[in-house]
Design a protein around this motif. Structure first.
Motif, PDB file in Angstrom:
ATOM      1  N   ALA A   9       0.831  -1.207   0.000  1.00  0.00           N
ATOM      2  CA  ALA A   9       0.000   0.000   0.000  1.00  0.00           C
ATOM      3  C   ALA A   9       0.865   1.257   0.000  1.00  0.00           C
ATOM      4  CB  ALA A   9      -0.937  -0.003   1.208  1.00  0.00           C
ATOM      5  N   GLU A  13       0.783   2.967  -6.289  1.00  0.00           N
ATOM      6  CA  GLU A  13      -0.535   3.589  -6.444  1.00  0.00           C
ATOM      7  C   GLU A  13      -1.537   2.526  -6.906  1.00  0.00           C
ATOM      8  OE1 GLU A  13      -2.695   6.920  -9.271  1.00  0.00           O
ATOM      9  OE2 GLU A  13      -0.511   6.774  -9.261  1.00  0.00           O
ATOM     10  N   THR A  14      -2.625   2.415  -6.189  1.00  0.00           N
ATOM     11  CA  THR A  14      -3.662   1.450  -6.558  1.00  0.00           C
ATOM     12  C   THR A  14      -4.957   2.166  -6.930  1.00  0.00           C
ATOM     13  OG1 THR A  14      -4.408   1.222  -4.269  1.00  0.00           O
ATOM     14  CG2 THR A  14      -2.761  -0.366  -5.043  1.00  0.00           C
ATOM     15  N   PRO A  17      -7.487  -0.908  -3.314  1.00  0.00           N
ATOM     16  CA  PRO A  17      -6.406  -1.336  -2.428  1.00  0.00           C
ATOM     17  C   PRO A  17      -6.255  -2.859  -2.366  1.00  0.00           C
ATOM     18  CG  PRO A  17      -8.303  -0.684  -1.147  1.00  0.00           C
ATOM     19  CD  PRO A  17      -8.611  -0.339  -2.579  1.00  0.00           C
ATOM     20  N   GLU A  19      -6.304  -6.298  -0.767  1.00  0.00           N
ATOM     21  CA  GLU A  19      -7.130  -6.891   0.273  1.00  0.00           C
ATOM     22  C   GLU A  19      -6.946  -8.397   0.273  1.00  0.00           C
ATOM     23  OE1 GLU A  19     -11.358  -5.582   0.781  1.00  0.00           O
ATOM     24  OE2 GLU A  19     -10.969  -4.677  -1.177  1.00  0.00           O
ATOM     25  N   GLY A  28      -5.205  -6.777  -5.586  1.00  0.00           N
ATOM     26  CA  GLY A  28      -5.371  -5.335  -5.657  1.00  0.00           C
ATOM     27  C   GLY A  28      -5.467  -4.950  -7.116  1.00  0.00           C
ATOM     28  N   THR A  66     -11.924  -4.379  -3.364  1.00  0.00           N
ATOM     29  CA  THR A  66     -11.283  -5.174  -4.409  1.00  0.00           C
ATOM     30  C   THR A  66     -11.967  -6.527  -4.550  1.00  0.00           C
ATOM     31  OG1 THR A  66      -9.217  -4.087  -3.880  1.00  0.00           O
ATOM     32  CG2 THR A  66      -9.064  -6.070  -5.197  1.00  0.00           C
TER      33      THR A  66
END
Length: 177
Positions: A9, A13-14, A17, A19, A28, A66
């Protein structure tokens, strides 16, 4: 797993996020292909992961989680994780364009082998130089010669990694279609 999710994280950059999904798996949605390359190589360095990369469209509007997202990218990622469990590098790529996904998998697998074989001394030098230090500054920080830094970078194939990252990202983009 929680520590890995936090590191990822902070590192990339997502769009959605990372998970945990089931068991020891997580997923992700990453914004850019070069971010995917970063994540893959971080996971390879950490060790112990079967890494599946899915490339393709995602259905919109995106959900907040996600785990609730769908689309070709997620279907391909599921296939890739299963395939990765049976590959020597424990890494697989599946995508909307299979030939491009296969090429991306080949380049990422080569990068994975390169990363797995690095010595702690090479990682130390790479961390300093990739963090912005000159080779002379890195040498001074480590109390070794500038030539020794150069040797560590060369043995760690740092320049080759830098050359292979952009083509890997381009191939992932093409694999998405």
């Amino acid at each position: 797993m929680a520590a890995t999710l936090r590191r990822l994280a902070d590192a990339v950059e997502t769009v959605l996020p990372f998970e945990r999904t089931t068991g020891d798996e997580f997923q992700g949605l990453i914004a850019k292909p070069d971010g995917v390359v970063d994540v893959v190589l971080q996971l390879v360095r950490e060790g112990g992961w079967s890494i599946g990369v899915g490339a393709g469209p995602v259905l919109t509007p995106l959900p907040s989680s996600t785990r609730a997202a769908t689309g070709t990218a997620f279907f391909c990622a599921r296939q890739a994780v299963e395939a990765a469990k049976h590959r020597p590098a424990r890494l697989a790529v599946r995508g909307r364009v299979p030939s491009e996904a296969a090429d991306a998998q080949a380049v990422l697998s080569a990068l994975a082998v390169l990363v797995e074989r690095r010595s702690p001394q090479a990682w130390e030098a790479i961390a300093l130089v990739s963090g912005g230090a000159t080779q002379a500054q890195a040498a001074a920080r480590l109390g070794i010669s500038r030539q020794a830094i150069g040797q560590r970078l060369a043995r760690g194939l740092w320049e080759l990694e830098r050359e292979l990252r952009p083509p890997a990202a381009r191939l992932l983009a093409r694999a998405a279609g």
